[in-house]
Design an enzyme around this catalytic site. Structure first.
Site, PDB file in Angstrom:
ATOM      1  CE  LYS A  36      -0.808  -0.097   4.975  1.00  0.00           C
ATOM      2  NZ  LYS A  36      -1.503  -0.886   5.981  1.00  0.00           N
ATOM      3  NE  ARG A 131      -5.784  -0.205  11.841  1.00  0.00           N
ATOM      4  CZ  ARG A 131      -4.818  -0.293  10.917  1.00  0.00           C
ATOM      5  NH1 ARG A 131      -4.012   0.736  10.694  1.00  0.00           N
ATOM      6  NH2 ARG A 131      -4.656  -1.402  10.224  1.00  0.00           N
TER       7      ARG A 131
HETATM    8  C1  LIG Z   1      -0.754  -1.573   6.716  1.00  0.00           C
HETATM    9  C2  LIG Z   1      -1.150  -2.871   7.252  1.00  0.00           C
HETATM   10  C3  LIG Z   1      -0.222  -3.910   7.325  1.00  0.00           C
HETATM   11  C4  LIG Z   1       1.246  -3.729   6.976  1.00  0.00           C
HETATM   12  O1  LIG Z   1       1.880  -2.995   7.992  1.00  0.00           O
HETATM   13  P1  LIG Z   1       3.452  -2.738   8.007  1.00  0.00           P
HETATM   14  O2  LIG Z   1       3.695  -2.063   9.314  1.00  0.00           O
HETATM   15  O3  LIG Z   1       3.752  -1.876   6.838  1.00  0.00           O
HETATM   16  O4  LIG Z   1       4.125  -4.046   7.931  1.00  0.00           O
HETATM   17  C5  LIG Z   1      -0.665  -5.136   7.782  1.00  0.00           C
HETATM   18  N1  LIG Z   1      -1.949  -5.332   8.146  1.00  0.00           N
HETATM   19  C6  LIG Z   1      -2.871  -4.357   8.090  1.00  0.00           C
HETATM   20  C7  LIG Z   1      -4.263  -4.655   8.511  1.00  0.00           C
HETATM   21  C8  LIG Z   1      -2.503  -3.092   7.651  1.00  0.00           C
HETATM   22  O5  LIG Z   1      -3.413  -2.120   7.623  1.00  0.00           O
END
Ligand SMILES: *Cc1c(COP(=O)(O)O)cnc(C)c1O
Length: 360
Positions: A36, A131
């Site tokens: 992302k 969250r």
């Molecule tokens: C963004 C996200 C991740 C990845 O997180 P990183 O800290 O970049 O490894 C994994 N799971 C969810 C639900 C996320 O929103």
């Protein structure tokens, strides 16, 4: 090459992916690469797939759509829980989505049935970061309903820590997740594919000898891209931290007084006056320092996420980044290189004004 630009070293990103896959495999954990922060840049997604990443995670359905255009065989995971208004697109584009709301699950099932598709569901549980996620006490009821919905396949149970309140994954909350996994499997007499423990924030706990128990899956973005874990931003041993760097161009380089003069109010990006003390209303400071304007701004980056040796960041507005340089060698037209944190990377990748180049 044009400025401003991101220079991306695909070979280093590939190294990071191979190394993480290898290390985590030793603990029985596989990873979904979360792209992302790169808007699912196809070159990066492909490098990860070649390195052995089995699925790609994305928070925005549009990015999953663009992945499908380039590589329609890779399994995709929508990491942000879906909007009720986008369920048709979610089932047609994503293989799996993270979920925590029954109304959405109902709608996903309806959409999947209508399109004659099967859609995977990763049920998120709340383990303390506040969250997304179902409270553990409510989980069994949701599982029961999902099992009765048409065209949905329960892929597993997941949790996400670290992102909202910086709650660290540790043996206690990860044991809780394993226990939840065991309970769901026993109560419903099923076998689930993923016990998805979290994101890059899970790496310090695992490196320090954490016992994964049922945990067999992580969703990793930051560690793959920036070689750091997000809790203390410590470098992960053996990974590159500068696979992606930012290059910007100087457009004004002068010696100016170290403090502003005149009466100060709010600045363009803060409702507080500038932190730099004013001398007095019309009394100019006699101390001069280098003051360099770089052609990049809040629209393109998070200025607090940039770092460069010998450069002090004074502030930014939409289109200017103001810095001072201890070497004083930066002239108009010269380029300055910065390392980025996750937030600066996310914005830089999203800005159409920042060109992206692949270098070796
Ligand atoms: C963004 C996200 C991740 C990845 O997180 P990183 O800290 O970049 O490894 C994994 N799971 C969810 C639900 C996320 O929103």
């Amino acid at each position: 090459m044009k400025a401003p630009r991101l220079e991306i070293k695909l070979n280093q990103l590939q190294h990071n992916a191979k190394k993480l896959i290898e290390n985590l495999a030793l603990q029985g954990i596989s990873i979904t690469g979360v792209s992302k922060a790169t808007m699912a840049m196809p070159e990066i997604v492909n490098i990860w797939i070649n390195a052995g990443i089995h699925s790609i995670g994305e928070s925005r359905i549009e990015n999953i759509e663009s992945i499908n255009k380039v590589n329609n065989r890779v399994r995709t995971l929508l990491t942000r829980i879906p909007m009720l208004s986008q369920v048709d697109q979610v089932v047609s584009q994503a293989s799996i989505s993270c979920n925590s709301e029954l109304s959405v699950l109902n709608a996903l099932a309806g959409a999947a049935e209508k399109q004659n598709l099967r859609h995977g569901v990763l049920l998120m549980v709340e383990l303390g970061d506040l969250r997304e996620g179902i409270l553990p006490k409510d989980l069994n009821e949701v599982v029961k309903q999902v099992m009765n919905l048409p065209n949905l396949e329960l892929i597993g149970i997941g949790a996400n820590l670290g992102c909202q309140n910086g709650v660290a994954p540790d043996q206690k909350n990860m044991n809780e997740l394993s226990l939840i996994m065991n309970t769901v499997e026993a109560d419903f007499k099923i076998k689930l594919e993923w016990c998805s423990g979290g994101n890059s924030a899970n790496l310090p706990w695992l490196t320090a000898g954490g016992k994964p128990d049922r945990l067999n899956h992580l969703r990793i973005g930051e560690a793959l891209l920036l070689g750091r874990e997000p809790l203390t931003r410590t470098i992960i041993k053996g990974l590159y931290t500068d696979a992606i760097t930012l290059v910007v161009e100087a457009i004004e380089t002068k010696l100016k007084p170290t403090t502003p003069w005149g009466i100060q109010y709010q600045t363009s990006f803060s409702d507080a006056p500038s932190k730099q003390n004013q001398k007095s209303n019309d009394d100019r400071n006699e101390i001069f320092d280098s003051r360099i304007l770089l052609a990049i701004g809040e629209q393109d980056i998070d200025p607090s996420g940039l770092k460069a040796d010998g450069i002090e960041i004074k502030g930014a507005s939409s289109d200017y980044l103001v810095v001072s340089s201890s070497q004083n060698t930066l002239k108009v037209g010269c380029e300055q290189r910065f390392s980025l944190n996750y937030s600066a990377l996310l914005r830089a990748m999203t800005s159409p004004y920042i060109k992206k180049y692949f270098v070796n």
